[in-house]
Design a protein around this motif. Structure first.
Motif, PDB file in Angstrom:
ATOM      1  N   LEU A 140      10.067 -16.281  -2.532  1.00  0.00           N
ATOM      2  CA  LEU A 140       9.196 -15.403  -1.761  1.00  0.00           C
ATOM      3  C   LEU A 140       9.877 -14.068  -1.469  1.00  0.00           C
ATOM      4  N   SER A 141       9.070 -13.047  -1.277  1.00  0.00           N
ATOM      5  CA  SER A 141       9.569 -11.702  -0.980  1.00  0.00           C
ATOM      6  C   SER A 141       9.223 -11.344   0.454  1.00  0.00           C
ATOM      7  N   SER A 142       9.618 -10.157   0.894  1.00  0.00           N
ATOM      8  CA  SER A 142       9.475  -9.776   2.296  1.00  0.00           C
ATOM      9  C   SER A 142       8.259  -8.894   2.527  1.00  0.00           C
ATOM     10  N   THR A 143       7.178  -9.488   3.008  1.00  0.00           N
ATOM     11  CA  THR A 143       5.997  -8.703   3.382  1.00  0.00           C
ATOM     12  C   THR A 143       6.341  -7.711   4.486  1.00  0.00           C
ATOM     13  N   ALA A 144       7.162  -8.156   5.452  1.00  0.00           N
ATOM     14  CA  ALA A 144       7.470  -7.333   6.617  1.00  0.00           C
ATOM     15  C   ALA A 144       8.263  -6.087   6.266  1.00  0.00           C
ATOM     16  N   VAL A 145       9.024  -6.124   5.162  1.00  0.00           N
ATOM     17  CA  VAL A 145       9.817  -4.961   4.772  1.00  0.00           C
ATOM     18  C   VAL A 145       9.141  -4.182   3.650  1.00  0.00           C
ATOM     19  N   VAL A 146       8.615  -4.897   2.660  1.00  0.00           N
ATOM     20  CA  VAL A 146       8.065  -4.236   1.477  1.00  0.00           C
ATOM     21  C   VAL A 146       6.863  -3.361   1.836  1.00  0.00           C
ATOM     22  N   MET A 147       5.908  -3.893   2.606  1.00  0.00           N
ATOM     23  CA  MET A 147       4.686  -3.129   2.890  1.00  0.00           C
ATOM     24  C   MET A 147       4.966  -1.851   3.695  1.00  0.00           C
ATOM     25  N   PRO A 148       5.792  -1.905   4.767  1.00  0.00           N
ATOM     26  CA  PRO A 148       6.111  -0.634   5.442  1.00  0.00           C
ATOM     27  C   PRO A 148       6.844   0.351   4.540  1.00  0.00           C
ATOM     28  N   VAL A 149       7.755  -0.141   3.694  1.00  0.00           N
ATOM     29  CA  VAL A 149       8.470   0.757   2.785  1.00  0.00           C
ATOM     30  C   VAL A 149       7.499   1.394   1.792  1.00  0.00           C
ATOM     31  N   MET A 150       6.564   0.595   1.250  1.00  0.00           N
ATOM     32  CA  MET A 150       5.565   1.138   0.323  1.00  0.00           C
ATOM     33  C   MET A 150       4.679   2.157   1.032  1.00  0.00           C
ATOM     34  N   ALA A 151       4.325   1.867   2.289  1.00  0.00           N
ATOM     35  CA  ALA A 151       3.470   2.793   3.046  1.00  0.00           C
ATOM     36  C   ALA A 151       4.193   4.113   3.293  1.00  0.00           C
ATOM     37  N   GLU A 152       5.479   4.050   3.633  1.00  0.00           N
ATOM     38  CA  GLU A 152       6.249   5.269   3.876  1.00  0.00           C
ATOM     39  C   GLU A 152       6.294   6.161   2.639  1.00  0.00           C
ATOM     40  N   ARG A 153       6.288   5.557   1.472  1.00  0.00           N
ATOM     41  CA  ARG A 153       6.382   6.308   0.228  1.00  0.00           C
ATOM     42  C   ARG A 153       5.006   6.627  -0.350  1.00  0.00           C
ATOM     43  N   GLY A 154       3.935   6.270   0.373  1.00  0.00           N
ATOM     44  CA  GLY A 154       2.587   6.551  -0.097  1.00  0.00           C
ATOM     45  C   GLY A 154       2.194   5.765  -1.327  1.00  0.00           C
ATOM     46  N   ARG A 155       2.685   4.530  -1.453  1.00  0.00           N
ATOM     47  CA  ARG A 155       2.458   3.740  -2.658  1.00  0.00           C
ATOM     48  C   ARG A 155       1.457   2.602  -2.457  1.00  0.00           C
ATOM     49  N   VAL A 156       0.927   2.436  -1.242  1.00  0.00           N
ATOM     50  CA  VAL A 156       0.077   1.274  -0.971  1.00  0.00           C
ATOM     51  C   VAL A 156      -1.199   1.299  -1.797  1.00  0.00           C
ATOM     52  N   THR A 157      -1.807   2.468  -1.981  1.00  0.00           N
ATOM     53  CA  THR A 157      -3.088   2.541  -2.690  1.00  0.00           C
ATOM     54  C   THR A 157      -2.933   2.761  -4.189  1.00  0.00           C
ATOM     55  N   THR A 158      -1.708   2.798  -4.703  1.00  0.00           N
ATOM     56  CA  THR A 158      -1.510   2.924  -6.142  1.00  0.00           C
ATOM     57  C   THR A 158      -1.705   1.567  -6.810  1.00  0.00           C
ATOM     58  N   THR A 159      -1.705   1.574  -8.120  1.00  0.00           N
ATOM     59  CA  THR A 159      -1.856   0.311  -8.844  1.00  0.00           C
ATOM     60  C   THR A 159      -0.719  -0.645  -8.521  1.00  0.00           C
ATOM     61  N   SER A 160       0.506  -0.118  -8.465  1.00  0.00           N
ATOM     62  CA  SER A 160       1.640  -0.986  -8.139  1.00  0.00           C
ATOM     63  C   SER A 160       1.539  -1.479  -6.700  1.00  0.00           C
ATOM     64  N   GLY A 161       1.053  -0.625  -5.796  1.00  0.00           N
ATOM     65  CA  GLY A 161       0.884  -1.050  -4.414  1.00  0.00           C
ATOM     66  C   GLY A 161      -0.108  -2.181  -4.273  1.00  0.00           C
ATOM     67  N   ARG A 162      -1.211  -2.102  -4.986  1.00  0.00           N
ATOM     68  CA  ARG A 162      -2.220  -3.164  -4.906  1.00  0.00           C
ATOM     69  C   ARG A 162      -1.736  -4.441  -5.569  1.00  0.00           C
ATOM     70  N   ALA A 163      -1.018  -4.302  -6.685  1.00  0.00           N
ATOM     71  CA  ALA A 163      -0.460  -5.491  -7.326  1.00  0.00           C
ATOM     72  C   ALA A 163       0.592  -6.138  -6.433  1.00  0.00           C
ATOM     73  N   THR A 164       1.436  -5.319  -5.818  1.00  0.00           N
ATOM     74  CA  THR A 164       2.458  -5.834  -4.894  1.00  0.00           C
ATOM     75  C   THR A 164       1.815  -6.552  -3.724  1.00  0.00           C
ATOM     76  N   PHE A 165       0.778  -5.936  -3.170  1.00  0.00           N
ATOM     77  CA  PHE A 165       0.074  -6.556  -2.050  1.00  0.00           C
ATOM     78  C   PHE A 165      -0.530  -7.896  -2.460  1.00  0.00           C
ATOM     79  N   SER A 166      -1.091  -7.982  -3.656  1.00  0.00           N
ATOM     80  CA  SER A 166      -1.701  -9.229  -4.117  1.00  0.00           C
ATOM     81  C   SER A 166      -0.667 -10.344  -4.221  1.00  0.00           C
ATOM     82  N   ILE A 167       0.508 -10.026  -4.760  1.00  0.00           N
ATOM     83  CA  ILE A 167       1.565 -11.037  -4.877  1.00  0.00           C
ATOM     84  C   ILE A 167       2.058 -11.458  -3.499  1.00  0.00           C
TER      85      ILE A 167
END
Length: 611
Positions: A140-167
């Motif tokens: 398992l990976s870290s939802t608590a760290v990965v999602m805030p880091v992705m949000a800070e970099r503006g990556r949540v709504t990108t294709t990689s952000g959505r794929a990361t969120f799904s996993i």
């Protein structure tokens, strides 16, 4: 709260708040992820940091956190709040739409990483059962760290952000089954030991019985949530409308998060899973945006507690005793996971650059490793010494997540927000993308919405009257409860991608408030507002509206139009004169603007009006 060294009952809380007040602004100033700051603060302020010098310099005890266990218990709330917010953004419909990525790509990643990591641990001399538990925990990976880091970099709504969120979502859903599996594996191991190596099926009965309360608890949580949540928030919203304060809404939101988490724990599920389910249920209601605003400050603060707790858990003495083993294991598990996640992403149709970014940020371990491996130790599975080494490796790998995100951005350069190679399920738009935003959904707002729908234009509406919102949703309109005068609400409702904002409220002061907030967020936005009279229209143009529509003027023009048509004047001539008079009034209103300022009218709109 334990004070430690005479530090006082609330000393640890004061130390944490002081660290948060210093760390976040400092790291933001240097454009470094605050996550790293909280992790570093945990190491520095914990027993392995300044506390080592407290015997020599007693005053340092005031700068350290003495009760690490209480910090960890608070950090669990932080993860629950994060999962609750994720649930609010999901909704059952979006989860169903994303099922191929969540239950396909996500579960493929969990299964592949579990099997391969388990095999690696068996090669290291661990038993089959211990290897399975280690593999499941570290997969398992870290939802608590990965999602805030992705949000800070503006990556949540990108294709990689959505794929990361799904996993990550698939992993979060897998936590409860994994914990049950740990119990079953412990029963198998104990039964085999007691039977001299032979398997006795009877030992499985107690473990399987743990599924019953979990299933019942899950069903009750969903059923009660559907029955209770909407009426409860509707009652709170009505009380707020009567001037009884925002604090009631905040209290109700906190009650839902903490209550659902505790209910899930009582049923044998994880607290975060209960919060996720509550978020999913609230996502179907008209109160989701207001709840998000109420919860956001608590989520950020409690996630900070979580990161500090992870830092506190890093035993520097144990790392120093076996640095090659700890760092080597951290590098090995991260590298194995990166390779497997990249392969799974490509298998499920992600393009090369997206697969690279997704794999890099998900390669390190996650917070649930501590829960799952801790449960394994309690059940007597595996070597406590090796498990402790694995947990240290997991902690160190979590520290590398912001660095992994940076490496991913450098490797992939720019990843497009949408790419034809991505599975369609990952491209499900959020419900605020490219819509017209209607503020106020009374008689005027409802009519505007009907006209937009008639001409194929989608809209999202906001209204602060819970009865109006309920009526609109009963008619099938996409309307939410909230105060659009707050920039946070406008952001959550999609002003960043909105095609236009139409303000229809009849209270001039609230119209002005919304116009100021909307214009501050989007200088280029088409912004049309209802005005009480000519003087109010002049003021709205000074505030930056594209068009102001005064009630008195429009009523007069409509009366004149109907009269002329009934008197037999040709419709074309009447409409031309009405439009000419409307343009004349608009120019008069704009002429009242100071220093030659002109209204902000997008070029395309001006061309449309001229035609």
């Amino acid at each position: 709260m334990a004070g430690g060294h005479g530090g006082g009952e609330y000393k640890d809380l004061v130390v944490f708040l002081a660290a948060a007040g210093v760390v976040v602004p400092l790291f933001n100033r240097f454009k470094i992820s605050p996550v790293l700051g909280f992790l570093a603060a945990g190491v520095l302020l914990g027993p392995q940091g300044l506390a080592r010098l407290a015997d020599t310099l007693p005053w340092l005890s005031w700068l350290t956190i003495s009760d690490a266990a209480q910090i960890r218990s608070l950090s669990e709330l932080g993860v629950a709040f994060l999962l609750f917010m994720i649930g609010l953004e999901l909704s059952w419909e979006r989860l169903k739409a994303m099922r191929r990525l969540v239950f396909g790509l996500g579960l493929t990643q969990v299964a592949a990483c579990t099997v391969v990591l388990g095999a690696v641990f068996m090669l290291m001399g661990q038993s089959l059962v211990a290897s399975a538990v280690l593999g499941m925990g570290l997969a398992l990976s870290s939802t608590a760290v990965v999602m805030p880091v992705m949000a800070e970099r503006g990556r949540v709504t990108t294709t990689s952000g959505r794929a990361t969120f799904s996993i990550l979502l698939a992993q979060d859903l897998a936590v409860a089954p994994i914990l049950i599996t740990v119990t079953v594996l412990a029963a198998l191991a104990q039964g085999a030991t007691a039977a001299g190596g032979d398997f006795d099926p009877a030992v499985l009965r107690p473990a399987l019985l743990t599924l019953v309360p979990a299933a019942i608890g899950l069903a009750l949580l969903v059923a009660l949530g559907r029955l209770v949540l909407r009426p409860m928030f509707r009652s709170v919203a009505k009380a707020k409308a009567k001037g009884q304060g925002q604090e009631m809404f905040v209290a109700a939101s906190l009650l839902v998060v903490v209550g659902s988490g505790l209910a899930a724990q009582a049923a044998g599920l994880s607290m975060s899973l209960g919060a996720l389910i509550a978020g999913l249920l609230l996502a179907e209601t008209e109160f989701r945006r207001e709840v998000e605003i109420s919860i956001e400050p608590f989520k950020g603060l409690l996630l900070g507690v979580f990161f500090v707790g992870v830092g506190i858990g890093l035993d520097l003495d144990a790392v120093a005793a076996d640095p090659w083993g700890v760092f080597g294991l951290a590098a090995l598990l991260t590298a194995v996971k990166i390779g497997l996640i990249y392969g799974a992403a490509r298998l499920w149709g992600l393009n090369n650059r997206t697969a690279i970014e997704t794999a890099l940020v998900l390669g390190p371990a996650g917070e649930f490793a501590f829960v799952i491996l801790g449960a394994g130790v309690l059940e007597g599975i595996g070597s406590p010494g090796f498990t402790q080494t694995a947990l240290l490796a997991a902690t160190i790998s979590i520290f590398t997540i912001p660095l992994m995100a940076l490496i991913a951005s450098r490797l992939t350069k720019r990843v497009e927000a949408a790419h034809p190679d991505l599975p369609p399920e990952a491209l499900v738009p959020v419900d605020t993308d490219n819509q017209v935003l209607i503020v106020g959904f009374g008689r005027v707002g409802r009519l505007v919405g009907e006209m937009l729908t008639e001409h194929g234009q989608t809209f999202l509406a906001i209204d602060a009257n819970p009865s109006t919102v309920s009526m609109g949703r009963a008619e099938g309109a996409n309307v939410f409860y909230g105060d659009a005068g707050r920039e946070e609400m406008l952001r959550l409702c999609g002003i960043d991608t909105a095609r236009a904002v139409i303000v229809t409220m009849d209270a001039p002061s609230k119209v002005d408030e919304v116009v100021v907030a909307a214009r501050a967020l989007r200088p280029d936005l088409i912004l049309i507002a209802r005005a009480r009279d000519d003087r109010h229209a002049e003021r709205l143009y000074r505030l930056g509206v594209t068009d102001a529509v005064p009630e008195t003027t429009e009523a007069s023009l409509q009366l004149a139009e109907n009269t002329l048509v009934d008197l037999g004047v040709p419709m074309g001539l009447v409409l031309a004169s009405v439009h000419e008079r409307r343009d004349r009034y608009r120019k008069l209103f704009q002429a009242a603007m100071p220093d030659g300022q002109t209204a902000r009218r997008p070029r395309a709109l001006r061309a449309t009006n001229r035609s």
